[in-house]
Design a protein around this motif. Structure first.
Motif, PDB file in Angstrom:
ATOM      1  N   ASP A  30      -8.740  -4.871  -2.235  1.00  0.00           N
ATOM      2  CA  ASP A  30      -7.731  -4.271  -3.099  1.00  0.00           C
ATOM      3  C   ASP A  30      -7.889  -2.751  -3.120  1.00  0.00           C
ATOM      4  O   ASP A  30      -6.903  -2.016  -3.044  1.00  0.00           O
ATOM      5  CB  ASP A  30      -7.846  -4.838  -4.509  1.00  0.00           C
ATOM      6  N   ASP A  31      -9.137  -2.265  -3.207  1.00  0.00           N
ATOM      7  CA  ASP A  31      -9.398  -0.829  -3.161  1.00  0.00           C
ATOM      8  C   ASP A  31      -8.938  -0.239  -1.834  1.00  0.00           C
ATOM      9  O   ASP A  31      -8.343   0.851  -1.799  1.00  0.00           O
ATOM     10  CB  ASP A  31     -10.893  -0.539  -3.323  1.00  0.00           C
ATOM     11  N   LEU A  32      -9.235  -0.955  -0.758  1.00  0.00           N
ATOM     12  CA  LEU A  32      -8.904  -0.458   0.579  1.00  0.00           C
ATOM     13  C   LEU A  32      -7.405  -0.264   0.726  1.00  0.00           C
ATOM     14  O   LEU A  32      -6.934   0.793   1.161  1.00  0.00           O
ATOM     15  CB  LEU A  32      -9.423  -1.437   1.638  1.00  0.00           C
ATOM     16  N   PHE A  33      -6.625  -1.258   0.340  1.00  0.00           N
ATOM     17  CA  PHE A  33      -5.176  -1.188   0.491  1.00  0.00           C
ATOM     18  C   PHE A  33      -4.552  -0.205  -0.498  1.00  0.00           C
ATOM     19  O   PHE A  33      -3.708   0.614  -0.124  1.00  0.00           O
ATOM     20  CB  PHE A  33      -4.551  -2.576   0.307  1.00  0.00           C
ATOM     21  N   ARG A  34      -4.965  -0.281  -1.751  1.00  0.00           N
ATOM     22  CA  ARG A  34      -4.281   0.482  -2.797  1.00  0.00           C
ATOM     23  C   ARG A  34      -4.747   1.938  -2.884  1.00  0.00           C
ATOM     24  O   ARG A  34      -3.934   2.823  -3.167  1.00  0.00           O
ATOM     25  CB  ARG A  34      -4.471  -0.193  -4.151  1.00  0.00           C
ATOM     26  N   HIS A  35      -6.029   2.173  -2.651  1.00  0.00           N
ATOM     27  CA  HIS A  35      -6.571   3.500  -2.911  1.00  0.00           C
ATOM     28  C   HIS A  35      -6.924   4.287  -1.654  1.00  0.00           C
ATOM     29  O   HIS A  35      -6.639   5.491  -1.592  1.00  0.00           O
ATOM     30  CB  HIS A  35      -7.784   3.396  -3.829  1.00  0.00           C
ATOM     31  N   LYS A  36      -7.527   3.634  -0.672  1.00  0.00           N
ATOM     32  CA  LYS A  36      -7.853   4.367   0.553  1.00  0.00           C
ATOM     33  C   LYS A  36      -6.619   4.523   1.436  1.00  0.00           C
ATOM     34  O   LYS A  36      -6.270   5.617   1.847  1.00  0.00           O
ATOM     35  CB  LYS A  36      -8.980   3.689   1.324  1.00  0.00           C
ATOM     36  N   TRP A  37      -5.966   3.396   1.746  1.00  0.00           N
ATOM     37  CA  TRP A  37      -4.762   3.457   2.584  1.00  0.00           C
ATOM     38  C   TRP A  37      -3.519   3.796   1.771  1.00  0.00           C
ATOM     39  O   TRP A  37      -2.511   4.213   2.344  1.00  0.00           O
ATOM     40  CB  TRP A  37      -4.575   2.130   3.314  1.00  0.00           C
ATOM     41  N   GLU A  38      -3.562   3.598   0.465  1.00  0.00           N
ATOM     42  CA  GLU A  38      -2.432   3.876  -0.432  1.00  0.00           C
ATOM     43  C   GLU A  38      -1.167   3.163   0.023  1.00  0.00           C
ATOM     44  O   GLU A  38      -0.067   3.728   0.014  1.00  0.00           O
ATOM     45  CB  GLU A  38      -2.200   5.381  -0.562  1.00  0.00           C
ATOM     46  N   ALA A  39      -1.329   1.914   0.419  1.00  0.00           N
ATOM     47  CA  ALA A  39      -0.183   1.096   0.817  1.00  0.00           C
ATOM     48  C   ALA A  39       0.665   0.766  -0.405  1.00  0.00           C
ATOM     49  O   ALA A  39       0.137   0.600  -1.514  1.00  0.00           O
ATOM     50  CB  ALA A  39      -0.670  -0.186   1.492  1.00  0.00           C
ATOM     51  N   PRO A  40       1.970   0.663  -0.255  1.00  0.00           N
ATOM     52  CA  PRO A  40       2.837   0.304  -1.393  1.00  0.00           C
ATOM     53  C   PRO A  40       2.452  -1.057  -1.983  1.00  0.00           C
ATOM     54  O   PRO A  40       1.942  -1.933  -1.280  1.00  0.00           O
ATOM     55  CB  PRO A  40       4.231   0.253  -0.751  1.00  0.00           C
ATOM     56  N   LYS A  41       2.702  -1.226  -3.265  1.00  0.00           N
ATOM     57  CA  LYS A  41       2.340  -2.475  -3.943  1.00  0.00           C
ATOM     58  C   LYS A  41       2.999  -3.688  -3.284  1.00  0.00           C
ATOM     59  O   LYS A  41       2.378  -4.741  -3.128  1.00  0.00           O
ATOM     60  CB  LYS A  41       2.748  -2.392  -5.419  1.00  0.00           C
ATOM     61  N   LYS A  42       4.259  -3.536  -2.920  1.00  0.00           N
ATOM     62  CA  LYS A  42       4.987  -4.664  -2.322  1.00  0.00           C
ATOM     63  C   LYS A  42       4.359  -5.077  -1.001  1.00  0.00           C
ATOM     64  O   LYS A  42       4.201  -6.273  -0.720  1.00  0.00           O
ATOM     65  CB  LYS A  42       6.457  -4.280  -2.121  1.00  0.00           C
ATOM     66  N   LEU A  43       3.988  -4.092  -0.175  1.00  0.00           N
ATOM     67  CA  LEU A  43       3.376  -4.406   1.118  1.00  0.00           C
ATOM     68  C   LEU A  43       1.987  -5.010   0.921  1.00  0.00           C
ATOM     69  O   LEU A  43       1.615  -5.982   1.602  1.00  0.00           O
ATOM     70  CB  LEU A  43       3.296  -3.136   1.968  1.00  0.00           C
ATOM     71  N   THR A  44       1.219  -4.472  -0.008  1.00  0.00           N
ATOM     72  CA  THR A  44      -0.106  -5.019  -0.306  1.00  0.00           C
ATOM     73  C   THR A  44       0.007  -6.463  -0.769  1.00  0.00           C
ATOM     74  O   THR A  44      -0.756  -7.344  -0.326  1.00  0.00           O
ATOM     75  CB  THR A  44      -0.795  -4.162  -1.386  1.00  0.00           C
ATOM     76  N   HIS A  45       0.956  -6.725  -1.646  1.00  0.00           N
ATOM     77  CA  HIS A  45       1.184  -8.087  -2.153  1.00  0.00           C
ATOM     78  C   HIS A  45       1.546  -9.031  -1.006  1.00  0.00           C
ATOM     79  O   HIS A  45       1.063 -10.178  -0.957  1.00  0.00           O
ATOM     80  CB  HIS A  45       2.297  -8.065  -3.205  1.00  0.00           C
ATOM     81  N   PHE A  46       2.362  -8.549  -0.070  1.00  0.00           N
ATOM     82  CA  PHE A  46       2.767  -9.366   1.077  1.00  0.00           C
ATOM     83  C   PHE A  46       1.550  -9.754   1.913  1.00  0.00           C
ATOM     84  O   PHE A  46       1.379 -10.920   2.281  1.00  0.00           O
ATOM     85  CB  PHE A  46       3.779  -8.589   1.922  1.00  0.00           C
ATOM     86  N   PHE A  47       0.688  -8.789   2.233  1.00  0.00           N
ATOM     87  CA  PHE A  47      -0.507  -9.088   3.028  1.00  0.00           C
ATOM     88  C   PHE A  47      -1.415 -10.075   2.293  1.00  0.00           C
ATOM     89  O   PHE A  47      -2.025 -10.958   2.914  1.00  0.00           O
ATOM     90  CB  PHE A  47      -1.275  -7.793   3.338  1.00  0.00           C
ATOM     91  N   ARG A  48      -1.492  -9.923   0.988  1.00  0.00           N
ATOM     92  CA  ARG A  48      -2.372 -10.781   0.199  1.00  0.00           C
ATOM     93  C   ARG A  48      -1.835 -12.207   0.102  1.00  0.00           C
ATOM     94  O   ARG A  48      -2.562 -13.181   0.365  1.00  0.00           O
ATOM     95  CB  ARG A  48      -2.537 -10.175  -1.192  1.00  0.00           C
ATOM     96  N   MET A  49      -0.578 -12.345  -0.233  1.00  0.00           N
ATOM     97  CA  MET A  49      -0.007 -13.681  -0.478  1.00  0.00           C
ATOM     98  C   MET A  49       0.240 -14.454   0.808  1.00  0.00           C
ATOM     99  O   MET A  49       0.216 -15.689   0.797  1.00  0.00           O
ATOM    100  CB  MET A  49       1.291 -13.560  -1.283  1.00  0.00           C
ATOM    101  N   GLU A  50       0.492 -13.752   1.894  1.00  0.00           N
ATOM    102  CA  GLU A  50       0.762 -14.415   3.165  1.00  0.00           C
ATOM    103  C   GLU A  50      -0.516 -14.623   3.993  1.00  0.00           C
ATOM    104  O   GLU A  50      -0.443 -15.028   5.147  1.00  0.00           O
ATOM    105  CB  GLU A  50       1.778 -13.603   3.976  1.00  0.00           C
ATOM    106  N   HIS A  51      -1.665 -14.330   3.399  1.00  0.00           N
ATOM    107  CA  HIS A  51      -2.973 -14.524   4.054  1.00  0.00           C
ATOM    108  C   HIS A  51      -3.056 -13.818   5.406  1.00  0.00           C
ATOM    109  O   HIS A  51      -3.511 -14.379   6.396  1.00  0.00           O
ATOM    110  CB  HIS A  51      -3.265 -16.022   4.219  1.00  0.00           C
ATOM    111  N   LYS A  52      -2.598 -12.566   5.399  1.00  0.00           N
ATOM    112  CA  LYS A  52      -2.612 -11.777   6.626  1.00  0.00           C
ATOM    113  C   LYS A  52      -3.868 -10.904   6.738  1.00  0.00           C
ATOM    114  O   LYS A  52      -3.935 -10.017   7.585  1.00  0.00           O
ATOM    115  CB  LYS A  52      -1.353 -10.908   6.712  1.00  0.00           C
ATOM    116  N   VAL A  53      -4.853 -11.189   5.885  1.00  0.00           N
ATOM    117  CA  VAL A  53      -6.129 -10.476   5.937  1.00  0.00           C
ATOM    118  C   VAL A  53      -7.257 -11.502   5.925  1.00  0.00           C
ATOM    119  O   VAL A  53      -7.299 -12.380   5.047  1.00  0.00           O
ATOM    120  CB  VAL A  53      -6.292  -9.519   4.746  1.00  0.00           C
ATOM    121  N   LEU A  54      -8.153 -11.400   6.915  1.00  0.00           N
ATOM    122  CA  LEU A  54      -9.305 -12.293   6.993  1.00  0.00           C
ATOM    123  C   LEU A  54     -10.587 -11.469   7.032  1.00  0.00           C
ATOM    124  O   LEU A  54     -10.581 -10.310   7.466  1.00  0.00           O
ATOM    125  CB  LEU A  54      -9.232 -13.164   8.262  1.00  0.00           C
ATOM    126  N   LEU A  55     -11.681 -12.093   6.589  1.00  0.00           N
ATOM    127  CA  LEU A  55     -13.017 -11.516   6.746  1.00  0.00           C
ATOM    128  C   LEU A  55     -13.856 -12.525   7.515  1.00  0.00           C
ATOM    129  O   LEU A  55     -14.029 -13.671   7.077  1.00  0.00           O
ATOM    130  CB  LEU A  55     -13.649 -11.215   5.385  1.00  0.00           C
TER     131      LEU A  55
END
Length: 307
Positions: free
Chosen positions: A25-50
């Motif tokens: 969440d820090d990476l998307f919102r604060h470092k990359w400063e991605a828009p909330k809508k785009l961040t939500h999309f990556f999160r809900m659509e499981h487009k991020v893996l570790l």
């Protein structure tokens, strides 16, 4: 520079030591400063893996972990593809920098009617390489202005670059030819710019306009023709900024008839010669020089690689 690689539709970043303690969440919102809508999309659509597994967005990141982002799914573009041979200054999986020819618009104002713009050519270039992407321009150049212009190939890269543009960390250096001999070898033009209510496309210096700052340095003087060649770089990116500022101080650009220049060439003498920025994902410094395209040249004796 970060350790990155592509794995099919997935882009992989090895979490660096300096990200330790950050959450996704820090990476998307604060470092990359991605828009909330785009961040939500990556999160809900499981487009991020570790390490190949669904990620908990609130757990601290561990250095050495493999962060995988689904960035390379096909996206149908609304822009029709048109073939034009456009020089490419830099390209990778995320971004592309073109050397825009003069007398070509950056993008169509009416998608179905205009098919001869740089964006149409960009779509064609990607499709011929098997990339079905919704490419987007990060900044624009006037139709008559030539030179380096940056495009993003995916939404996340585009969002990061948009923020960088807003923060003025993308540096654009122009070369221009202006009428007359400047009194100073270098200086700063700091005048607000607003719309001209008497002309649909023209801008003018206005105390109530948007703040605009242009720095310049003389690179060559033609005493016989009373012309000055200047290098310009901007703190702001207002419409027609360089053209308005130099016209305001009595030195309009050669060929810029809208702002008082004489038509001794077929366009305003303005070229985006150099583009500098930090890559949105690898953090590598990218420097692009845009060779002059006019034949015959209207920037005689100017070496863009020395700017």
């Amino acid at each position: 520079m970060l350790q990155t690689s592509r794995k099919g539709q997935w882009f992989q970043i090895i979490i660096p030591q300096k990200w330790e303690g950050l959450t996704l969440d820090d990476l998307f919102r604060h470092k990359w400063e991605a828009p909330k809508k785009l961040t939500h999309f990556f999160r809900m659509e499981h487009k991020v893996l570790l390490n190949g597994n669904n990620a908990n967005w609130n757990n601290p990141l561990i250095p050495g972990t493999k962060l995988q982002l689904n960035l390379f799914e096909e996206e149908e573009s609304e822009i029709p593809a048109s073939y034009f041979e456009i020089p490419i200054l830099y390209e990778d999986d995320h971004i592309i920098v073109f050397n825009k020819p003069p007398l070509m618009s950056t993008h169509p104002n009416q998608i179905n009617l205009e098919k001869d713009t740089l964006l149409n050519a960009a779509v064609f270039h990607l499709q011929t390489n098997g990339e079905i992407r919704n490419i987007r321009h990060i900044h624009r150049l006037d139709r008559d202005t030539s030179g380096a212009i940056l495009f993003a190939k995916n939404a996340l890269a585009g969002a990061i670059l948009d923020r960088m543009l807003e923060k003025r960390t993308i540096k654009r250096t122009y070369v221009a030819v202006v009428h007359g001999l400047l009194n100073s070898k270098k200086g700063t033009l700091h005048f607000g710019i607003g719309r001209d209510r008497h002309h649909a496309t023209r801008r003018r210096v206005s105390s109530s306009g948007q703040d605009a700052v242009t720095h310049y340095q003389v690179v060559k003087v033609d005493q016989g023709k009373k012309l000055t060649y200047v290098k310009c770089w901007l703190e702001t990116g207002r419409t027609h900024q360089i053209r308005v500022h130099f016209s305001h101080i009595g030195h309009p650009l050669v060929g810029d008839t809208l702002y008082g220049g004489q038509p001794i060439c077929n366009r305003q003498a303005l070229h985006a010669a150099k583009l500098e920025f930090i890559h949105p994902f690898t953090e590598e410094q990218i420097i692009c020089y845009a060779p002059l395209l006019d034949i015959p040249t209207i920037f005689k004796g100017v070496d863009v690689y020395s700017l």
